[in-house]
Design a protein around this motif. Sequence first.
Motif, short mmCIF file in Angstrom:
data_model
loop_
_atom_site.label_atom_id
_atom_site.label_comp_id
_atom_site.label_asym_id
_atom_site.label_seq_id
_atom_site.Cartn_x
_atom_site.Cartn_y
_atom_site.Cartn_z
N PRO A 166 -1.88 12.99 6.55
CA PRO A 166 -3.08 12.94 5.70
C PRO A 166 -4.29 13.51 6.45
O PRO A 166 -4.44 13.29 7.65
N THR A 167 -5.13 14.24 5.74
CA THR A 167 -6.36 14.77 6.32
C THR A 167 -7.50 14.54 5.34
O THR A 167 -7.29 14.38 4.14
N ILE A 168 -8.71 14.55 5.87
CA ILE A 168 -9.90 14.46 5.03
C ILE A 168 -10.41 15.88 4.83
O ILE A 168 -10.75 16.56 5.79
N VAL A 169 -10.44 16.32 3.56
CA VAL A 169 -10.88 17.67 3.24
C VAL A 169 -12.40 17.73 3.28
O VAL A 169 -12.99 18.58 3.92
N ASN A 170 -13.05 16.82 2.58
CA ASN A 170 -14.51 16.73 2.57
C ASN A 170 -14.89 15.39 3.15
O ASN A 170 -14.27 14.37 2.85
N GLN A 171 -15.94 15.36 3.94
CA GLN A 171 -16.45 14.10 4.45
C GLN A 171 -17.01 13.30 3.29
O GLN A 171 -17.34 13.84 2.24
N SER A 172 -17.16 12.02 3.49
CA SER A 172 -17.70 11.15 2.45
C SER A 172 -19.07 11.64 2.02
O SER A 172 -19.89 12.03 2.84
N ILE A 195 -17.46 9.29 -2.14
CA ILE A 195 -16.30 10.07 -2.57
C ILE A 195 -15.65 10.65 -1.32
O ILE A 195 -16.33 11.22 -0.48
N LYS A 196 -14.35 10.48 -1.21
CA LYS A 196 -13.62 11.02 -0.07
C LYS A 196 -12.48 11.87 -0.61
O LYS A 196 -11.60 11.36 -1.28
N LYS A 197 -12.52 13.17 -0.38
CA LYS A 197 -11.48 14.07 -0.84
C LYS A 197 -10.40 14.16 0.24
O LYS A 197 -10.67 14.48 1.38
N MET A 198 -9.18 13.80 -0.13
CA MET A 198 -8.07 13.77 0.81
C MET A 198 -7.14 14.97 0.60
O MET A 198 -7.01 15.48 -0.50
N GLY A 199 -6.53 15.39 1.67
CA GLY A 199 -5.54 16.44 1.63
C GLY A 199 -4.40 16.05 2.57
O GLY A 199 -4.32 14.89 2.99
#
Length: 108
Positions: free
Chosen positions: A75-81, A2-6
């Motif tokens: 685009p940024t990654i909020v939580n790492q995979s 799961i990759k949470k994007m922001g």
Amino acid sequence: MIKKMGYEWHLRHKMAEHDIFHTSDLVPLLAERGITLSREQVYRLVTQPPQRLSMDTLVALCDILDCTPNDLIEPTIVNQSVRKAANAGSSDRPAVQRTTIRRPATEQ
């Protein structure tokens, strides 16, 4: 996985690069391009990352600021995979244990 994007919203920064320091200065510039927004809507657009943004408004902003959508939205990654597994902290696979199914003996 799961990759949470922001995303980062850089409208205020791009405005400053073009010597536009008041949010109300955008209202007539948007109106010239057929986008009618109130001063309050433009203020929110500048000060807060928008959850929804029409393509017409995005294109008008890009035209006003002589930039691309990539200049406004990063685009940024909020939580790492995150691996969804019982032993998520371990990179090794769990040991496989075979199961034997035994049928009850039938009487004849």
